[in-house]
Scaffold this active site. Sequence first.
Site, short mmCIF file in Angstrom:
data_model
loop_
_atom_site.label_atom_id
_atom_site.label_comp_id
_atom_site.label_asym_id
_atom_site.label_seq_id
_atom_site.Cartn_x
_atom_site.Cartn_y
_atom_site.Cartn_z
N GLU A 46 53.99 51.68 56.39
CA GLU A 46 54.04 50.23 56.30
C GLU A 46 52.66 49.68 55.94
O GLU A 46 51.83 49.45 56.84
CB GLU A 46 54.49 49.64 57.64
CG GLU A 46 55.88 50.06 58.05
CD GLU A 46 56.55 48.96 58.87
OE1 GLU A 46 57.63 48.53 58.47
OE2 GLU A 46 55.96 48.52 59.87
N HIS A 93 53.49 49.95 65.52
CA HIS A 93 53.69 48.93 64.48
C HIS A 93 52.36 48.19 64.27
O HIS A 93 51.62 47.97 65.23
CB HIS A 93 54.79 47.95 64.91
CG HIS A 93 55.22 47.03 63.81
ND1 HIS A 93 54.48 45.93 63.46
CD2 HIS A 93 56.28 47.07 62.99
CE1 HIS A 93 55.09 45.32 62.44
NE2 HIS A 93 56.19 46.00 62.15
C1 PEP Z 1 58.17 45.19 59.78
O1 PEP Z 1 58.03 44.33 60.63
O2 PEP Z 1 58.15 46.38 60.09
C2 PEP Z 1 58.37 44.76 58.40
C3 PEP Z 1 58.38 45.68 57.47
O3 PEP Z 1 58.52 43.41 58.18
P1 PEP Z 1 58.96 42.71 56.80
O4 PEP Z 1 60.17 43.46 56.29
O5 PEP Z 1 59.27 41.31 57.18
O6 PEP Z 1 57.82 42.84 55.86
#
Ligand code: PEP
Length: 255
Positions: free
Chosen positions: A169, A97
Amino acid sequence: MRIPVFAANWKMHKTGLEAVAWIREFAVATKNLSAADAEVIIAPPFTAIAAAVEATRGATLAVAGQNLHFERQGAFTGEVSAALLKAAGADLVIIGHSERRRIFGETDESVQRKVTAAHTAGLVPIVCVGETLDERERGETLAVLDRQLKAGLDGCSGDQIAALILAYEPVWAIGTGKNATATEAGEAHAHLRRRLREWFGGTHADRCRILYGGSVKPENIKELIGLEDVDGALVGGASLESSTFAAIVSVSATL
Ligand code: PEP
């Protein structure tokens, strides 16, 4: 045909009791949803995993760790191994992450060692990749994804690729309220799928679920999940309320 996956990353939130209450509320809110519509995963803090596993017994919710240490056991104060997570009842684990990379100094190499450790213990890795805002503005997004993907998945077999979950992400979208546009997400997901096909073969690559993560909410999930290579979402902030996360998951019934 890939079944969509929705994963709730609770980060450093919720006690065991709060996790149990959330799971009960979520079960009521999604009672009309079938397991064929979507797979749902919750990733509580380590201290709430046992309570969450107990509360999800008989339900279709799976439990994931948010991190692991790649060694099996030893003098690593404060760390948790894949084997310990598995013994606590987790079936999956989030690896790489961006908060782990940025705040705790994780590297592509440690991600690779963690993926191997997860596989050895029988945990399904949820491997996160994504570019920072600087990298996007310099036009380096796809190169960063290539580097993280190649290094992080080095040594995986085709069958492991088919079973694991990848999460795109973009770092600038996490916790900021600013999600990637459909064009940005579509381009990144298609690129990741293309690379998986090149490196691991089409059959395996086409079974791997690629989630989008970054400020997903009930208002934007429909557009994102409608994209060809977006197979679900990894959700942080909007997963803390069971009703909000249920609203996100419920779009899968409309696909
Ligand atoms: C995450 O922590 O993987 C994430 C996508 O957070 P958020 O949805 O708050 O952007």
